[in-house]
Enzyme design. Sequence first.
Site, PDB file in Angstrom:
ATOM      1  N   GLY A  47       0.848  -1.188   0.000  1.00 21.48           N
ATOM      2  CA  GLY A  47       0.000   0.000   0.000  1.00 21.48           C
ATOM      3  C   GLY A  47       0.881   1.235   0.000  1.00 21.48           C
ATOM      4  O   GLY A  47       1.561   1.521  -0.964  1.00 21.48           O
ATOM      5  N   LEU A  48       0.889   1.968   1.100  1.00 22.04           N
ATOM      6  CA  LEU A  48       1.638   3.225   1.240  1.00 22.04           C
ATOM      7  C   LEU A  48       1.216   4.214   0.161  1.00 22.04           C
ATOM      8  O   LEU A  48       2.055   4.765  -0.562  1.00 22.04           O
ATOM      9  CB  LEU A  48       3.160   2.971   1.203  1.00 22.04           C
ATOM     10  CG  LEU A  48       3.688   2.096   2.350  1.00 22.04           C
ATOM     11  CD1 LEU A  48       4.233   0.774   1.847  1.00 22.04           C
ATOM     12  CD2 LEU A  48       4.770   2.824   3.130  1.00 22.04           C
ATOM     13  N   HIS A  49      -0.063   4.397   0.056  1.00 18.16           N
ATOM     14  CA  HIS A  49      -0.604   5.384  -0.876  1.00 18.16           C
ATOM     15  C   HIS A  49      -2.057   5.672  -0.509  1.00 18.16           C
ATOM     16  O   HIS A  49      -2.638   4.986   0.334  1.00 18.16           O
ATOM     17  CB  HIS A  49      -0.522   4.864  -2.330  1.00 18.16           C
ATOM     18  CG  HIS A  49      -1.295   3.609  -2.557  1.00 18.16           C
ATOM     19  ND1 HIS A  49      -0.717   2.370  -2.661  1.00 18.16           N
ATOM     20  CD2 HIS A  49      -2.628   3.407  -2.685  1.00 18.16           C
ATOM     21  CE1 HIS A  49      -1.637   1.450  -2.838  1.00 18.16           C
ATOM     22  NE2 HIS A  49      -2.820   2.060  -2.853  1.00 18.16           N
ATOM     23  N   ALA A  50      -2.621   6.700  -1.152  1.00 18.62           N
ATOM     24  CA  ALA A  50      -4.062   6.985  -1.056  1.00 18.62           C
ATOM     25  C   ALA A  50      -4.603   6.993  -2.481  1.00 18.62           C
ATOM     26  O   ALA A  50      -3.839   6.844  -3.446  1.00 18.62           O
ATOM     27  CB  ALA A  50      -4.293   8.327  -0.380  1.00 18.62           C
TER      28      ALA A  50
END
Length: 136
Positions: A47-50
Amino acid sequence: MQVIKYMFQPHGDERGQLIALEEFNDIPFRIKRIYYMYDTVEGVRRGLHAHKSLEQILVCINGSCKVLLDNGKEKKVIPLEKPYEGLYIANDMWREMFDFSNDAVLLVLASEVYDESDYIRNYDEFFKMVNKDITI
Ligand code: T46
């Protein structure tokens, strides 16, 4: 931060369990894409995102993992350990998935097809975007 976790209805009988998910009935959006991750390497953080507009529901259909949700004001860690639990993630929410068990299979139901331009991968950019109404 309000965490929305759906508890899906298992149709159990003497043979075992079955869960059926229908768009707009069990899932609050049209399902345009399904993907899943498995064989996740120990210690990995994904992930590490929006997203700018994507809505999703995450179901750990086997094993377990944890999800960090961050709306730019508050952070929460949500464990996913049951195949009948679905974590709703709205757009504008930073997400990180971690602590995957060896046998984890994380299924994701998504409201849109894959579109790299919908990703916000820079945390500072995300933070500014969600806090644009706050003047310091
Ligand atoms: C999200 C979290 C929960 C595709 O080709 N099509 C797809 O639909 C997806 C999701 C990915 N990919 C490709 C793009 C990368 O080369 O698969 C590779 C791994 O994707 P990514 O690094 O984006 O995976 P995660 O686990 O960091 O994030 C994924 C989703 O991308 C994201 O939308 O919210 O799961």
